[in-house]
Scaffold this active site. Structure first.
Site, PDB file in Angstrom:
ATOM      1  N   THR B 161       0.877  -1.179   0.000  1.00 21.22           N
ATOM      2  CA  THR B 161       0.000   0.000   0.000  1.00 21.22           C
ATOM      3  C   THR B 161       0.918   1.234   0.000  1.00 21.22           C
ATOM      4  O   THR B 161       1.366   1.666  -1.052  1.00 21.22           O
ATOM      5  CB  THR B 161      -0.956   0.001   1.208  1.00 21.22           C
ATOM      6  N   LYS B 187       3.837  -7.107   3.542  1.00 22.55           N
ATOM      7  CA  LYS B 187       3.625  -5.675   3.391  1.00 22.55           C
ATOM      8  C   LYS B 187       3.403  -5.095   4.788  1.00 22.55           C
ATOM      9  O   LYS B 187       2.952  -5.787   5.702  1.00 22.55           O
ATOM     10  CB  LYS B 187       2.441  -5.348   2.485  1.00 22.55           C
ATOM     11  N   THR B 198       1.376  -7.266  12.729  1.00 26.08           N
ATOM     12  CA  THR B 198       0.507  -6.177  12.300  1.00 26.08           C
ATOM     13  C   THR B 198       0.789  -5.854  10.851  1.00 26.08           C
ATOM     14  O   THR B 198       1.432  -4.866  10.547  1.00 26.08           O
ATOM     15  CB  THR B 198       0.782  -4.974  13.172  1.00 26.08           C
ATOM     16  N   GLU B 284       6.048   3.937   7.473  1.00 30.45           N
ATOM     17  CA  GLU B 284       5.650   5.150   6.761  1.00 30.45           C
ATOM     18  C   GLU B 284       6.549   6.321   7.117  1.00 30.45           C
ATOM     19  O   GLU B 284       6.663   6.711   8.281  1.00 30.45           O
ATOM     20  CB  GLU B 284       4.185   5.479   7.050  1.00 30.45           C
ATOM     21  N   ASN B 406      -0.004  10.325   6.501  1.00 32.55           N
ATOM     22  CA  ASN B 406      -1.194   9.945   7.241  1.00 32.55           C
ATOM     23  C   ASN B 406      -2.187  11.070   7.440  1.00 32.55           C
ATOM     24  O   ASN B 406      -3.300  10.853   7.921  1.00 32.55           O
ATOM     25  CB  ASN B 406      -0.799   9.312   8.569  1.00 32.55           C
ATOM     26  N   THR B 411      -7.154  10.486   0.571  1.00 33.80           N
ATOM     27  CA  THR B 411      -7.385  11.386  -0.573  1.00 33.80           C
ATOM     28  C   THR B 411      -6.215  11.387  -1.536  1.00 33.80           C
ATOM     29  O   THR B 411      -5.234  10.712  -1.342  1.00 33.80           O
ATOM     30  CB  THR B 411      -7.656  12.795  -0.032  1.00 33.80           C
TER      31      THR B 411
END
Lengths: 411, 411
Positions: B161, B187, B198, B284, B406, B411
């Site tokens: 992702t 991932k 997780t 991230e 985040n 969007t």
């Protein structure tokens, strides 16, 4: 003046020296780096010894001032003064740190001519560096000479570290036929995740209160206020809330059996909640306060865990910063909170916009939800629909500025 | 090829289709927004049904594919295929979500001509939106037609992702006189705080293994690998690790009483740890992997809690991003971890630079400590000096980019 209810009102420009008999002063002593850039040594003083209560960090690593204050307070149940420095936490400083915290007590006692065991000591700032005791000593002497009934605002300013705004308040309450005043000042900003109040808080009152009742009241109120906020999930080594009640309002001794005890508790909770919310709103880098109201939980503990997990979630916090109505992250947070959850029963609102019912997304007005996320505070309401218990927790958004502040705190 | 030890070696360019009998394929089906920008539907397939094991998120809110996969796997202990989509988590989607996850099974079963109950289903992406089943169906059909022994890399890419890099590995081990291969793909990126893995992880092997032993091995290995990483403390609704063992290497059945069982466990742990570290490093916005090695704890649980609290602390993570040798934050994290700590006994190293001894700061070379903090990985070593247990945990720094990603995920 603003009325809270028929018995309690908020006083304009109130602070820790608003209750009768309290004085304070703060000076720039150059604690952090020798440069006198901000007030960093402060003293809070009561004309007569005050019955006192304290709650402290639950971190297993406790700073020297915590150990010294706890011991002193346990001995007599009284405090007549509190000495505070910012810029250095006096934590992880070993035996010398303990000696330094005791020296702060003794220097303050000498300057004020009072018992060292009736002096609380608090420090906040960088961990692992010995206090510059010469500068501390000079600061204490200067502050002791400048104590004033108008010193409350200076005191609130001196305890700040990365805080952007002063946090102080005073309320008056009609108790036992007298006007009693309760006031407080606090600092927060980072390392804010309670278990006890992850912060420094100082509450003063001229009410006359029994010591055991005062301690119980502080603990009870802390659990619903300071322990319901989070900035970053990190619990400091130096957190402390002290409550001093000097009795100068002239009321009869307050105990839980006094008919006006609930008014005292309400007023104390109002002061603590105001300070706690101010800390959350002023979390490092924060742009908005987040309020998570959880209802319909099986137990109050469940409601509290769910609410605190929401305001503590980095993914919820960044979504608020970005005003992104990503309610799935609320479901995720509730689900991992440890609270009993039936995923098919959860209803969620962002402000007044219901975004999920029975655990599933509704088709809602995205623009309206975004507007709710741009408000301050942002209010999340979650009904777990599995019971009748509720709790509210407070936090703030996670921003670029938080990363910036904490990537270079020491330098 | 890189030797791990005398029995195990890492294979060049290996992935989930490296073990004998496995094929995979991935296609762009436009799951997230209809645009075919990245591969987002993938199938992993074994020529014969494989003995299988699974571990799943502990979040109380579990996505539909978790529920469907768990139920199917518990029925037979076998899986012959796994179908995965990215771009949509099929979480918080109620009854329709369950029907959609089952439909994914059935569509895959039909396309491959196998039993739907031997198909695992995994989804990752946004929460609370129904799957676009027409596009999913087309993607499944296309992927089923393109299965290939060379499809491993495509599979690893399709499950990503916000991941920036593919995470895959294969090792071979000499077991029972045969060459056995174990491989995996995973991932991660956000919502990474284990309790269970997780993340999504898929491990394949051509070893022949008893089902109960395989499940126990996966659980044991997960607790030391996937459950030792954190990115942001948030636990997803969709985490799952599946392990498929199709037996095509021709070894005698492996059970814990087989003399080569420890070699199998070692190889499995090597694969899982490689994937777990890759997830942490690719958290991230992360720029560096953080490794916290805690020794001298009273219990392994204590060591694990302390190590995980260090890598999970926002204040530690931002200090690493800023290369600020703020070791006081390590003390703070250890202290709040719940592990038994004697603050006066803790020794701390940043890389090879000792910064604290017996809980107090040493005078160390600041420039050397900064250099250690600029390395990747950043290694924190903490000796609690109260026992003989140890554990290592893995995380990443907290950066502007995490906030950016985040704040605008949907969007």
């Amino acid at each position: 003046m603003q009325k809270v209810n028929s018995k309690i009102q908020v006083l304009d420009n109130g602070g820790v020296t608003t209750p009768a008999g309290f004085k304070a002063a703060a000076v720039s002593a150059g604690i952090k780096n020798g440069r006198k850039e901000k007030k960093d040594v402060a003293i809070l003083y009561s004309e007569i010894p005050a019955v006192a209560a304290g709650v402290y960090t639950t971190n297993a690593v406790q700073a020297a001032p915590i150990l010294v204050t706890k011991q002193s307070l346990e001995q007599s149940g009284l405090l007549q003064a509190v000495v505070v420095n910012s810029g250095n936490a006096n934590a992880c400083t070993g035996q010398q740190g303990l000696l330094d915290a005791q020296a702060m007590q003794e220097l303050t006692a000498k300057a004020l001519g009072i018992d060292p065991n009736q002096i609380g000591v608090a420090s906040t700032g960088v961990i692992g560096v010995l206090l510059p005791m010469t500068r501390i000593g000079a600061g204490i002497e200067e502050a002791a000479n400048r104590l004033s009934p108008d010193g409350g605002a200076d005191f609130a300013e001196a305890i700040m570290t990365t805080d952007l705004v002063k946090k102080e308040i005073a309320v008056s309450a009609e108790i036992d036929g007298k006007t009693v005043t309760i006031a407080g000042a606090a600092k927060g900003s980072g390392m804010i995740h309670p278990n006890m109040a992850t912060m420094l808080g100082f509450i003063t009152t001229d009410a006359k209160v029994e010591q055991a009742a005062l301690q119980a009241a502080l603990k009870q109120v802390t659990n619903k206020t300071f322990n319901r906020i989070t900035v970053d999930g990190d619990t400091s080594t130096n957190d402390m809330v002290l409550l001093l009640a000097n009795g100068m309002a002239g009321n009869d001794l307050l105990t839980p059996s006094h008919q006006d005890w609930p008014i005292f508790l309400d007023a104390l909770e109002y002061v603590a909640l105001h300070l706690a919310k101010a800390i959350a709103r002023d979390g490092e880098g924060a742009t908005r306060l987040i309020v998570a109201q959880v209802t319909g939980a099986q137990t109050e503990k469940d409601a509290e865990q769910a609410a605190k997990t929401i305001v503590g979630s980095s993914l919820v916090k960044t979504a608020v910063f970005g005003a992104d109505a990503n309610w799935g992250r609320l479901m995720m947070a509730i689900g991992r909170s440890g609270a009993y959850v039936d995923p098919n029963k959860v209803d969620i609102w962002i402000g007044d916009v219901q975004v999920a019912a029975e655990g599933m997304g509704l088709s809602y007005d995205e623009a309206a939800a975004t507007r709710e996320l741009e408000k301050d505070p942002v209010i999340f309401k979650v009904n777990l629909n599995v019971g009748s218990c509720s709790a509210t927790a407070y936090g703030c958004d996670l921003t670029y500025e938080y990363v910036k502040i904490n990537g270079s705190y020491r330098t």
